[in-house]
Design an enzyme around this catalytic site. Structure first.
Site, PDB file in Angstrom:
ATOM      1  CE  LYS A   1       7.697 -11.369  -2.077  1.00  0.00           C
ATOM      2  NZ  LYS A   1       8.408 -10.954  -0.642  1.00  0.00           N
TER       3      LYS A   1
ATOM      4  CB  SER B   1      11.176 -11.770   0.917  1.00  0.00           C
ATOM      5  OG  SER B   1      11.423 -12.369  -0.215  1.00  0.00           O
TER       6      SER B   1
END
Length: 784
Positions: free
Chosen positions: A731, A688
């Protein structure tokens, strides 16, 4: 009565002639090397036992010739007996005692030197020195075969005794063990005891075995004929009465009979299903036929206790008041709307369908967000009992399924143990830290949980110890985990996953005021009269003294402030304290964390990424540097293989698109590129960070700094596509805590934004990209 072999210590030395107290016994002959329990009741005999226990515990035991003699003298006993050691004494309610004695050697009684209060005489130890020859070995083999045949016919002989007999190599011990366990007359046993020559003793025992075998075969034939004409009920009554009569003759006990009857009464009230009742009745019948001093008696009794005391039919009534449940959940926990909604849905369906199966919920989130305490609140809202089992570090499958009863000290698994402890078959059962189960040579506990956590199978859960099915379908199982990746797919598929992402700073302020501060004030012995927290002080503690998704460190810092005030109160300072932001360092010291986003991204080559960890979302800085060299790429910061590959892919794409990006094509020929992720002691991995690495490289090579209020996450490909990633909610929460204003996400993650609560998305600008060129336009400033 079965007797067992006794291995005498090699260092025990027997004197050839010594003076011993003599204990006459009625109806019993004791052989050397064997152990037996005697009932002692005569005053003189009681005195003898007490004196022997004070001394060396050695006495002589001889059988009575006439069983009707009340006060035996020296003329009423045989001249050959057994030297024994008293191993144990147990007092009975009627004043008598049970004495466990171990035979040591044959003795011949000499001159009696005392008659009152008990007999005492000179004795001579009879030595047995005859060694086994081929003829004796043949006779031993014949006796063993005969005894095994007799065991199959005699109900009073156990198979275990027959197996133990096969391992005996000493001919004398073999003859003594067989003679002691056969139901033969006292005179015949005494004759065997007085036979000193081993070979002759074997012959006599063989003759007795032949006779006993023939008698048993005939008796078995007669009994089978009788049974054909006898009804089942009358036959059981007859056998039960016969057992009672035999026990009365043996002096065994009323206590055992009362114990068996008590177990039968409990069995009648247990409400067991048919399978469990059948197994329990079978074991109870076996226990009733077993001597209390037998080694298996305690094992069988413990097994019966577990079977009978399990909550087969005991359950608590669910409180189906949905408004009350909502109130309790809101009192105990702030937010967590998704979990609360699921519990209320369960209550609603349970209200409409009383026989529904319990759900299997898995609460996933970082540490400190309230997963375990939420389980207790659910139990309180439902009106059920609560039990928690920690699975962290469990490596033995037997922790779940139990041990087989063949193992010493075997017990059921912790699932069954927990149900017996709470005495309910429908509790809220929390399996904590299910993601931290281990696996080694003792089995895989995760696989053992597959049956427990499957609503289609757990109505007949089989524990290795119980060996009967137990219905777990009414239990509400709740598991907790920090990550899902370490849970095996088959187990993860059986659970309904509910994610608890963490809290924003404002949510933490509200939770601290409503829950944490009152709790710590109470635990530290002070009240709100002495200490109050301003909101600015709480925000300062949250931002500069903690860095977490949960609340544990925040609670610790609040506790530190409370202890500091408690110390002042204890010293006599009674002025109330209102904690302001300026006063926080006085109690907590210098700040531990500082916002550094603007400073870190002010120069080209630094980008902010969003990462997901087991403790929640995090922001990470990725730095890129360039120096003279020959085209090498350096990667540092404790990076995993996947992250290293993302860095190589990003550099390869930049090299391929150098003209379009305004970068000189030969930049890599005379330069080395160094990519570093700070906090080098912490391992980092995953795809990611791909677009963050690409952005840092593009910033470095174009000399355009990255905007200081933007963060990003996404996987990249060599063709420039941005692929979706996981952990979006965590996140986003990390970005909001860090003061980020803009977030770049893959376009395929747009659907994940809908699951994020509206108050979390306030103040955030989400930008969704499909290709890497879009990231440059969004992230890089125009100035060089």
């Amino acid at each position: 009565m079965e007797t067992t072999l006794l291995e005498l210590p090699e260092e025990q030395e027997l004197e050839q002639e010594e003076c011993l107290p003599i204990l006459p016994v009625r109806g019993t002959v004791i052989f050397p090397g064997l152990t037996i329990t005697l009932l002692v009741g005569r005053p003189g005999s009681l005195k003898l036992v007490d004196d022997a226990l004070i001394g060396n515990k050695i006495v002589g035991i001889v059988a009575l010739r006439d069983q009707e003699v009340k006060e035996p003298g020296q003329d009423d006993v045989y001249s050959v007996g057994t030297m024994v050691e008293i191993a144990k004494r147990q007092k009975l309610r009627n004043g008598n005692i049970n004495v466990v004695v171990r035979g040591i050697a044959r003795i011949r009684i000499g001159e009696y030197i005392q008659a009152e209060p008990y007999l005492k005489a000179q004795v001579e130890v009879i030595e047995e020195e005859e060694k086994a020859n081929e003829q004796i070995k043949a006779k031993m083999l014949g006796i063993k075969e005969l005894f095994l045949q007799t065991v199959e016919l005699a109900p009073y002989l156990s198979r275990e005794l027959g197996i133990a007999l096969l391992n005996i190599e000493d001919p004398g011990k073999l003859a003594d063990l067989v003679a002691s366990n056969l139901e033969i007359s006292l005179e015949e046993k005494q004759l065997i005891l007085e036979t000193i020559t081993v070979e002759e003793r074997l012959d006599k025992v063989a003759n007795i075995l032949h006779r006993e075998k023939d008698t048993l075969q005939l008796s078995q034939k007669i009994q089978s004929e009788i049974k054909e004409g006898m009804g089942q009920t009358s036959r059981e009554d007859y056998l039960r009465e016969r057992i009672k009569a035999i026990r009365r003759e043996l002096g065994e006990g009323e206590e055992q009979g009362l114990e068996i009857e008590e177990l039968r009464e409990k069995l009648a009230q247990a409400g067991m299903p048919e399978e469990a009742r059948t197994a329990t009745e079978k074991e109870l019948g076996r226990l009733a036929r077993m001597h209390p001093s037998a080694a298996e008696y305690t094992v069988s009794r413990t097994y019966l206790d577990w079977l009978i005391e399990l909550p087969w039919s005991n359950r608590t009534e669910d409180n189906l008041d949905i408004d009350r449940a909502q109130q309790i959940l809101d009192e105990d926990h702030y937010d967590l709307d998704k979990v609360k909604k699921r519990i209320l849905e369960y209550l609603a369906v349970r209200k409409l369908k009383s026989d529904m199966k319990g759900p299997i919920l898995c609460l996933v989130g970082p540490p400190g967000v309230g997963k375990t305490s939420l389980g207790r609140s659910i139990a309180r809202a439902l009106g059920r009992k609560f039990i928690r089992m920690s699975l962290g570090g469990v490596r033995d499958e037997a922790e779940i399924r139990g041990h087989r009863r063949t193992y010493v000290g075997a017990l059921p698994g912790r699932i069954i143990q927990g149900l017996r402890k709470v005495e309910s078959n429908n509790p809220v059962f929390m399996l904590d830290e299910v993601d931290k189960i281990g696996i080694d040579f003792r089995g895989d506990p995760s696989s053992a949980l597959l049956e427990v956590l499957d609503p289609e199978q757990n109505n007949s859960f089989s524990d290795h110890y119980l060996e009967v099915s137990f219905d777990l379908s009414r239990v509400m199982f709740i598991t907790t985990a920090n990550v899902l990746d370490t849970i095996i797919p088959a187990l993860r598929d059986r659970m309904e996953v509910l994610e608890l992402p963490g809290y924003t700073d404002e949510e933490k302020v509200l939770i601290a005021k409503k829950h944490l501060i009152p709790k710590q004030l109470h635990e530290n012995g002070i009240t709100e009269e002495y200490l109050q927290f301003e909101d600015d002080a709480l925000r300062l503690i949250i931002s500069f003294y903690t860095k977490e998704a949960g609340l544990r460190n925040l609670e610790r810092e609040i506790a530190t402030v409370c202890r500091g005030v408690a110390k002042e109160v204890a010293e006599g300072k009674t002025d109330p304290v209102t904690l302001t932001a300026d006063m926080v360092p006085r109690f907590l010291g210098p700040a531990k964390f500082f916002p550094e986003i603007a400073e870190r991204t002010s120069e080209p080559g630094v980008a902010i990424g969003l990462a997901w960890t087991a403790t929640g979302g995090e922001i990470i800085f990725i730095e890129a540097g360039k120096m003279k060299g020959s085209g090498n790429q350096l990667l540092t910061g404790s990076l995993g293989e996947v992250m290293k590959e993302s860095a190589k892919a990003a550099l390869s794409y930049i090299r391929a698109k150098a003209n379009e990006l305004g970068i000189p094509e030969g930049f890599y020929q005379e330069s080395d590129i160094h990519i570093h992720v700070p906090a080098g002691a912490i391992p980092k991995d995953g795809p990611s960070a791909g677009i963050t690495i690409f952005t840092a490289l593009a910033s470095l090579l174009t000399s355009r700094p990255v905007k200081n209020d933007i963060a990003m996450t996404g996987e990249i490909t060599l063709r420039g596509a941005v692929l979706p990633v996981g952990g979006i909610k965590e996140k986003v929460l990390a970005a909001k805590r860090a003061g980020i204003k803009k977030i770049i996400l893959p376009i395929q993650n747009q659907k994940d934004i809908e699951d994020i609560p509206t108050h979390l998305k306030e103040g955030l600008d989400f930008n969704f990209v499909e290709v890497m060129e879009e990231v440059i336009d969004l992230a890089l400033t125009n100035s060089q």
